[in-house]
Design an enzyme around this catalytic site. Sequence first.
Site, mmCIF file in Angstrom:
data_model
loop_
_atom_site.group_PDB
_atom_site.id
_atom_site.type_symbol
_atom_site.label_atom_id
_atom_site.label_comp_id
_atom_site.label_asym_id
_atom_site.label_seq_id
_atom_site.Cartn_x
_atom_site.Cartn_y
_atom_site.Cartn_z
ATOM 1 N N SER A 190 -31.418 13.895 18.583
ATOM 2 C CA SER A 190 -31.660 14.929 17.575
ATOM 3 C C SER A 190 -31.462 16.342 18.087
ATOM 4 O O SER A 190 -31.071 17.220 17.337
ATOM 5 C CB SER A 190 -33.067 14.766 17.013
ATOM 6 O OG SER A 190 -34.018 14.760 18.059
ATOM 7 N N HIS A 218 -31.141 9.834 12.730
ATOM 8 C CA HIS A 218 -30.181 10.935 12.526
ATOM 9 C C HIS A 218 -28.765 10.392 12.327
ATOM 10 O O HIS A 218 -27.789 11.061 12.678
ATOM 11 C CB HIS A 218 -30.201 11.895 13.711
ATOM 12 C CG HIS A 218 -31.342 12.860 13.676
ATOM 13 N ND1 HIS A 218 -31.367 13.976 12.865
ATOM 14 C CD2 HIS A 218 -32.521 12.861 14.328
ATOM 15 C CE1 HIS A 218 -32.498 14.631 13.041
ATOM 16 N NE2 HIS A 218 -33.223 13.975 13.929
ATOM 17 N N LYS A 249 -34.567 11.568 5.967
ATOM 18 C CA LYS A 249 -33.494 12.506 6.361
ATOM 19 C C LYS A 249 -32.325 12.377 5.375
ATOM 20 O O LYS A 249 -32.435 12.837 4.255
ATOM 21 C CB LYS A 249 -33.110 12.244 7.814
ATOM 22 C CG LYS A 249 -34.253 12.653 8.746
ATOM 23 C CD LYS A 249 -33.884 12.653 10.217
ATOM 24 C CE LYS A 249 -34.956 13.338 11.037
ATOM 25 N NZ LYS A 249 -35.855 12.427 11.762
HETATM 26 C C1 LIG Z 1 -37.194 12.161 12.254
HETATM 27 C C2 LIG Z 1 -37.264 11.061 13.196
HETATM 28 C C3 LIG Z 1 -38.290 10.125 13.140
HETATM 29 C C4 LIG Z 1 -39.450 10.247 12.191
HETATM 30 O O1 LIG Z 1 -39.093 9.889 10.890
HETATM 31 P P1 LIG Z 1 -40.207 9.930 9.762
HETATM 32 O O2 LIG Z 1 -39.770 8.891 8.784
HETATM 33 O O3 LIG Z 1 -40.208 11.305 9.197
HETATM 34 O O4 LIG Z 1 -41.506 9.580 10.393
HETATM 35 C C5 LIG Z 1 -38.255 9.064 14.034
HETATM 36 N N1 LIG Z 1 -37.268 8.932 14.941
HETATM 37 C C6 LIG Z 1 -36.275 9.829 15.029
HETATM 38 C C7 LIG Z 1 -35.196 9.644 16.047
HETATM 39 C C8 LIG Z 1 -36.241 10.922 14.172
HETATM 40 O O5 LIG Z 1 -35.272 11.821 14.285
#
Ligand SMILES: *Cc1c(COP(=O)(O)O)cnc(C)c1O
Length: 415
Positions: A190, A218, A249
Amino acid sequence: MSYSDKMKTMYQEQLETIKNAGIFKEERYIHSSQAADIEVEFPTGSDLKKVINMCANNYLGLSSHPDVIKAAHTGLDMRGYGMSSVRFICGTQDIHKELESKVTEFLGTEDTILFPSCMDANAGVFEALLTSEDIMISDRLVHASIIDGMRLCSAEHDTFKHSNMEHLEQKLQLHQNKRIKMVITDGVFSMDGDIAKLDEMADLCQKYDALLFVDDSHASGFIGKTGRGTHEYCNAIGKIDIITTTFGKALGGASGGCVSGRKEIVEMCRQKARPYLFSNTIAPVVVSGVLEVFNILSGNTERRDKLEKNSDYWRKGLSEAGFVLKDGDSPIVPVMLFNAKLAQDFSKDLFAEGIYAIGFFFPVVPNGQARIRTQISAGHEIHHLDKALEAFIKIGKKYEILGLTKQEIIAKYGL
Ligand SMILES: *Cc1c(COP(=O)(O)O)cnc(C)c1O
C-alpha cells in the site's frame, strides 16, 4: 471516579509528545459523497473548499456509483437494515451466501467466507489455521492488520526482506521441519504501490510444501487483465491457497472483507475464526451494494482499463515534470520527498491549490522516506489529472525540487 488527575496528566503528556513530534493525525471533514471532486472543511470550522481527491482508495470510482446506490436502496427495502446476530446464530441471509459465491467465482478460488472487514479477516485467519507447531513467514512490509493477526496466533513467526526471493527461500529452508509453513504477503504494497512476485512465491511454496497467503486489498477489482487481482497479474490463479481482501476500497468502498481460497481452509475459518464467530458480518444494505459492484465488473473491463490509462498518464506527467517517484505498475503513485516536514508543507500547499493528497512520514513509512502518496481512480477525468499536475509542478518549483535526484533533495532538505 477512577479517572484520576494523575492519569489525565499522563495521557495529556503523551498526546503532547505526539503533537511535538509532528505526527498528530487530524481528520478533515468531507461534506459530500466520496468522488473525484469533494467538499472539505479544513481546518475545522473553516468554509468548505472544493478539492480534487487524490488519496482515496476509490480506485474504480464506484463509491458513489448510481447503480450501486440503487442496489443498496433495494437491498435495504428487501432485507432490512440490521441482522442483530452473528452468522452462525441467525445472521446469515441468502444474499450473504450469494456474495460468497460471487467472490469465489471472481477470484477463481474454491470457497469464500465474509468478515466484517479485511482487518477482521486477517485477525481471524491465522489463529484458525495454525498452531504452535507451525510457522508464519511474512514479507517485512505487510499491512498492519496482518501483523496484528499474526500476533493473535500461537504459531512461530519469521520475516523475509521485502520481495527478496533468495531470502524467502533461505527462510523456507530454515523452517523446513515445521508442520505447516505459511508464506504471507500483500498483493500490492500500500505505501509503495509495488506488486508481490506471486509467480516466484508460488513456485517456492510448491518446492518447500508451504501455504501461500496473499492480502489483495489494494488489487481486487483492478489489477490484472480482467481485474481479478495480483494472482491474475502474476499468472498465478489457482496457486494461491488463501486470499484476503476488502470491499472497502475498489469494490464499492463501504466496508466488509473476506477470506477466499481452499475449501477446507475456508471451512476451518467458519468453525474457528473469532471475528466471524463473535462479530456481526456485513449489513444487508452493503452486501446488496457489493453484489451490484460485481455485476458491473463482470459486464466489462472498462473501469479497470480507464484506471490503468489514468495511472499511466499521471505517472508519466509527474515523471516528466522531474519528480522522484517509486516505480510500480499500480494506481498508487508515491511522490518521494524524503523529509517529513517538506511532505507536510507540500501537502498543505497542494490543498490551497485545490488538491487533496496527504503527506506520509514515519512511522507510517520508514524514517527518511516521507512522501505524498497519490492514488488514481477511474473516477478521475483527464481534466482532474491535468489540474493536479499543474498544482504539483507549481509547488515543486516553489520548493525547487523538480529535476533533483533523491540525494539532491536530501542534501537540500535533510532527512
Ligand atoms: C485497507 C487494508 C486492510 C483493511 O481493510 P478493511 O476492510 O478496511 O478492514 C487490510 N489489508 C490491507 C493490505 C489493506 O490495504
